[in-house]
Design an enzyme around this catalytic site. Structure first.
Site, PDB file in Angstrom:
ATOM      1  N   GLU A  14       0.815  -1.216   0.000  1.00  0.00           N
ATOM      2  CA  GLU A  14       0.000   0.000   0.000  1.00  0.00           C
ATOM      3  C   GLU A  14       0.849   1.267   0.000  1.00  0.00           C
ATOM      4  O   GLU A  14       0.382   2.338   0.381  1.00  0.00           O
ATOM      5  CB  GLU A  14      -0.943  -0.002   1.209  1.00  0.00           C
ATOM      6  CG  GLU A  14      -1.991  -1.083   1.124  1.00  0.00           C
ATOM      7  CD  GLU A  14      -2.639  -1.373   2.455  1.00  0.00           C
ATOM      8  OE1 GLU A  14      -3.735  -0.884   2.686  1.00  0.00           O
ATOM      9  OE2 GLU A  14      -2.012  -2.074   3.281  1.00  0.00           O
ATOM     10  N   SER A 149      -6.035  -3.125   1.853  1.00  0.00           N
ATOM     11  CA  SER A 149      -6.463  -2.580   0.556  1.00  0.00           C
ATOM     12  C   SER A 149      -6.995  -3.646  -0.396  1.00  0.00           C
ATOM     13  O   SER A 149      -6.899  -3.518  -1.611  1.00  0.00           O
ATOM     14  CB  SER A 149      -5.319  -1.833  -0.140  1.00  0.00           C
ATOM     15  OG  SER A 149      -5.088  -0.614   0.511  1.00  0.00           O
ATOM     16  N   TYR A 213      -9.808   2.909  -4.631  1.00  0.00           N
ATOM     17  CA  TYR A 213      -8.914   4.044  -4.903  1.00  0.00           C
ATOM     18  C   TYR A 213      -9.063   4.722  -6.253  1.00  0.00           C
ATOM     19  O   TYR A 213      -8.452   5.751  -6.487  1.00  0.00           O
ATOM     20  CB  TYR A 213      -7.459   3.597  -4.732  1.00  0.00           C
ATOM     21  CG  TYR A 213      -7.192   3.034  -3.364  1.00  0.00           C
ATOM     22  CD1 TYR A 213      -7.405   3.832  -2.235  1.00  0.00           C
ATOM     23  CD2 TYR A 213      -6.765   1.736  -3.182  1.00  0.00           C
ATOM     24  CE1 TYR A 213      -7.195   3.319  -0.966  1.00  0.00           C
ATOM     25  CE2 TYR A 213      -6.536   1.221  -1.918  1.00  0.00           C
ATOM     26  CZ  TYR A 213      -6.756   2.015  -0.814  1.00  0.00           C
ATOM     27  OH  TYR A 213      -6.544   1.521   0.439  1.00  0.00           O
ATOM     28  N   ARG A 253     -10.736   2.425  11.910  1.00  0.00           N
ATOM     29  CA  ARG A 253     -11.912   2.218  11.049  1.00  0.00           C
ATOM     30  C   ARG A 253     -12.201   0.730  10.967  1.00  0.00           C
ATOM     31  O   ARG A 253     -11.319  -0.056  10.634  1.00  0.00           O
ATOM     32  CB  ARG A 253     -11.639   2.772   9.650  1.00  0.00           C
ATOM     33  CG  ARG A 253     -12.898   3.044   8.833  1.00  0.00           C
ATOM     34  CD  ARG A 253     -12.594   3.188   7.355  1.00  0.00           C
ATOM     35  NE  ARG A 253     -12.260   1.902   6.802  1.00  0.00           N
ATOM     36  CZ  ARG A 253     -11.174   1.660   6.061  1.00  0.00           C
ATOM     37  NH1 ARG A 253     -10.336   2.603   5.763  1.00  0.00           N
ATOM     38  NH2 ARG A 253     -10.951   0.444   5.608  1.00  0.00           N
ATOM     39  N   ASP A 255     -14.351  -2.436   9.383  1.00  0.00           N
ATOM     40  CA  ASP A 255     -15.068  -2.795   8.153  1.00  0.00           C
ATOM     41  C   ASP A 255     -16.075  -3.904   8.443  1.00  0.00           C
ATOM     42  O   ASP A 255     -15.718  -4.941   9.006  1.00  0.00           O
ATOM     43  CB  ASP A 255     -14.077  -3.301   7.088  1.00  0.00           C
ATOM     44  CG  ASP A 255     -13.054  -2.244   6.701  1.00  0.00           C
ATOM     45  OD1 ASP A 255     -13.218  -1.085   7.123  1.00  0.00           O
ATOM     46  OD2 ASP A 255     -12.104  -2.582   5.967  1.00  0.00           O
ATOM     47  N   GLU A 267     -12.734  -6.639   9.870  1.00  0.00           N
ATOM     48  CA  GLU A 267     -11.392  -6.273  10.363  1.00  0.00           C
ATOM     49  C   GLU A 267     -11.444  -4.870  10.939  1.00  0.00           C
ATOM     50  O   GLU A 267     -12.381  -4.118  10.695  1.00  0.00           O
ATOM     51  CB  GLU A 267     -10.391  -6.295   9.205  1.00  0.00           C
ATOM     52  CG  GLU A 267     -10.756  -5.328   8.086  1.00  0.00           C
ATOM     53  CD  GLU A 267      -9.558  -4.795   7.327  1.00  0.00           C
ATOM     54  OE1 GLU A 267      -8.409  -5.057   7.723  1.00  0.00           O
ATOM     55  OE2 GLU A 267      -9.775  -4.069   6.331  1.00  0.00           O
ATOM     56  N   ASN A 269      -8.965  -1.429  11.105  1.00  0.00           N
ATOM     57  CA  ASN A 269      -7.757  -0.809  10.553  1.00  0.00           C
ATOM     58  C   ASN A 269      -7.233   0.256  11.510  1.00  0.00           C
ATOM     59  O   ASN A 269      -7.959   1.183  11.870  1.00  0.00           O
ATOM     60  CB  ASN A 269      -8.090  -0.131   9.217  1.00  0.00           C
ATOM     61  CG  ASN A 269      -8.641  -1.117   8.211  1.00  0.00           C
ATOM     62  OD1 ASN A 269      -7.902  -1.882   7.615  1.00  0.00           O
ATOM     63  ND2 ASN A 269      -9.966  -1.128   8.047  1.00  0.00           N
ATOM     64  N   GLY A 273      -6.788   5.079   5.646  1.00  0.00           N
ATOM     65  CA  GLY A 273      -6.311   6.035   4.626  1.00  0.00           C
ATOM     66  C   GLY A 273      -6.926   7.419   4.774  1.00  0.00           C
ATOM     67  O   GLY A 273      -7.993   7.587   5.358  1.00  0.00           O
TER      68      GLY A 273
HETATM   69  N1  LIG Z   1     -16.393 -12.608   4.443  1.00  0.00           N
HETATM   70  C1  LIG Z   1     -16.633 -11.706   3.505  1.00  0.00           C
HETATM   71  N2  LIG Z   1     -17.838 -11.667   2.879  1.00  0.00           N
HETATM   72  C2  LIG Z   1     -18.097 -10.760   1.899  1.00  0.00           C
HETATM   73  N3  LIG Z   1     -17.198  -9.869   1.454  1.00  0.00           N
HETATM   74  C3  LIG Z   1     -15.983  -9.854   2.024  1.00  0.00           C
HETATM   75  C4  LIG Z   1     -15.638 -10.755   3.085  1.00  0.00           C
HETATM   76  N4  LIG Z   1     -14.361 -10.520   3.446  1.00  0.00           N
HETATM   77  C5  LIG Z   1     -13.921  -9.504   2.674  1.00  0.00           C
HETATM   78  N5  LIG Z   1     -14.888  -9.094   1.809  1.00  0.00           N
HETATM   79  C6  LIG Z   1     -14.759  -8.006   0.814  1.00  0.00           C
HETATM   80  O1  LIG Z   1     -13.385  -7.738   0.603  1.00  0.00           O
HETATM   81  C7  LIG Z   1     -13.037  -6.418   1.076  1.00  0.00           C
HETATM   82  C8  LIG Z   1     -11.659  -6.427   1.744  1.00  0.00           C
HETATM   83  O2  LIG Z   1     -11.657  -7.321   2.857  1.00  0.00           O
HETATM   84  P1  LIG Z   1     -11.081  -6.930   4.280  1.00  0.00           P
HETATM   85  O3  LIG Z   1     -11.262  -8.108   5.166  1.00  0.00           O
HETATM   86  O4  LIG Z   1     -11.656  -5.639   4.744  1.00  0.00           O
HETATM   87  O5  LIG Z   1      -9.513  -6.792   4.000  1.00  0.00           O
HETATM   88  P2  LIG Z   1      -8.577  -5.535   3.579  1.00  0.00           P
HETATM   89  O6  LIG Z   1      -9.457  -4.324   3.462  1.00  0.00           O
HETATM   90  O7  LIG Z   1      -7.600  -5.433   4.689  1.00  0.00           O
HETATM   91  O8  LIG Z   1      -7.935  -5.940   2.301  1.00  0.00           O
HETATM   92  C9  LIG Z   1     -14.164  -6.045   2.010  1.00  0.00           C
HETATM   93  O9  LIG Z   1     -14.286  -4.650   2.107  1.00  0.00           O
HETATM   94  C10 LIG Z   1     -15.366  -6.725   1.352  1.00  0.00           C
HETATM   95  O10 LIG Z   1     -15.846  -5.976   0.248  1.00  0.00           O
HETATM   96 MG   LIG Z   2     -10.880  -3.679   4.790  1.00  0.00          MG
END
Ligand SMILES: Nc1ncnc2c1ncn2[C@@H]1O[C@H](COP(=O)(O)OP(=O)(O)O)[C@@H](O)[C@H]1O
Ligand SMILES: [Mg+2]
Length: 306
Positions: A14, A149, A213, A253, A255, A267, A269, A273
């Site tokens: 990132e 990301s 992004y 933040r 998610d 998760e 963060n 950003g």
């Molecule tokens: N279990 C899940 N079910 C549905 N969508 C998911 C799931 N895990 C991740 N995503 C999708 O992938 C994106 C990124 O996953 P995330 O766990 O937030 O990791 P990072 O943002 O650190 O890459 C999420 O914002 C969502 O859109």
């Molecule tokens: Mg995320």
């Protein structure tokens, strides 16, 4: 005059995003003549440069490995320089999606069910597929344990599972999560207070790197979010609980996926950003906290021994 050392770039996937964040933050801080700013991309000479500049505080705008995982934080602790955002332990817990999920589960915070998968030379794909079937079934989401990301995140069904899994071989350990349909909502905490939430509606298959992004990906940002007052309160309260459990500082933040009237925490963060498309500044703005106030609030919290 406050001497502020801004850390950005670095060695993670990132890097570019962090540099864009730094550019927008520096442009803003320059408007206030009271700051003497220095931007550094940490490298082998980082400590030398830090000692030479002697900042009053370090504004950490790094993401991912070495910047968001407790590594740079431990250097700043040993140099006894005040720095923003979360400390060593919080950062290292939050960046690890498996450890943080274990903490969430233990404390009754709902998170998608998962299994951990580690590449071994002679793993049998049929066994992995069987285990998925026994636990939660397809579709699933594959993700590296400590990236951000959406790097390395793949949504897949049984048919394309193997080909996607093999794309992640370099990560060694990955999470296989149950895919949660529904809505994508994120919640921010600032200075131990609930800042608010935002909903994302990607036009792409999911909220991937481009959807995050690239303005041409036209992800819709919805604020205020259409939720009942009860659910609005609920998601903010979960974000606050997660922030407190991990002992985060400054800003964080979280998610979420929202499905069947339930919030699933994906998760948290610790270094969200701050680019022009970023969500924390947008949530703050909705609360009438301008970008300058947001950055200054984060800087006010800079400390050591956290
Ligand atoms: N279990 C899940 N079910 C549905 N969508 C998911 C799931 N895990 C991740 N995503 C999708 O992938 C994106 C990124 O996953 P995330 O766990 O937030 O990791 P990072 O943002 O650190 O890459 C999420 O914002 C969502 O859109
Ligand atoms: Mg995320």
């Amino acid at each position: 005059m406050d001497k502020v050392l801004i850390l950005a770039g670095g060695y993670s996937n990132e890097r570019e995003i962090s540099l864009i964040t730094a550019k927008s933050v520096i442009n803003e801080l320059k408007k206030n003549k009271k700051y003497k700013l220095l931007l550094i991309e940490p490298d082998g000479n980082f400590v030398k440069k830090l000692r030479k500049f002697k900042p009053n505080l370090v504004l950490n705008l790094l993401h991912g490995r070495y910047g968001e995982d407790g590594y740079i934080q431990s250097i700043l602790e040993s140099e006894k320089v005040k720095y923003t955002h979360s400390g060593v332990l919080s950062s290292s817990l939050a960046i690890d999606k498996e450890i943080s999920k274990k903490i969430f589960i233990k404390n009754n915070i709902l998170t998608p069910p998962y299994i951990k998968f580690s590449f071994k030379n002679n793993f049998k794909i049929q066994n992995v597929i069987k285990k998925i079937g026994q636990n939660f079934g397809f579709p699933v989401v594959l993700k590296p344990i400590n990236e951000g990301s959406s790097v390395g995140v793949y949504i897949c069904n049984k048919r394309n599972f193997k080909s996607n899994l093999l794309k992640l071989e370099k990560f060694k350990d990955i999470l296989i999560e149950k895919y949660i349909p529904g809505r994508e909502i994120q919640a921010a905490i600032l200075s131990q207070k609930k800042l608010g939430i935002i909903e994302l509606k990607p036009k792409r298959k999911f909220y991937d790197y481009k959807a995050k992004y690239s303005s041409s990906a036209e992800t819709e940002h919805i604020i205020p979010v259409n939720l009942s007052p009860k659910n609005f309160n609920k998601i903010n309260t979960i974000a606050m609980k997660a922030h407190r459990l991990l002992k985060c500082r400054g800003v964080s933040r979280s998610d979420f996926r929202y499905y069947n009237n339930k919030f699933y925490l994906l998760e948290l963060n610790t270094q969200p950003g701050m680019t022009s498309l970023s969500l924390v500044p947008e949530i703050a703005k909705f609360k009438k906290i301008c970008f300058m106030e947001l950055i200054e609030e984060i800087m006010k919290d800079a400390s050591i021994d956290k």
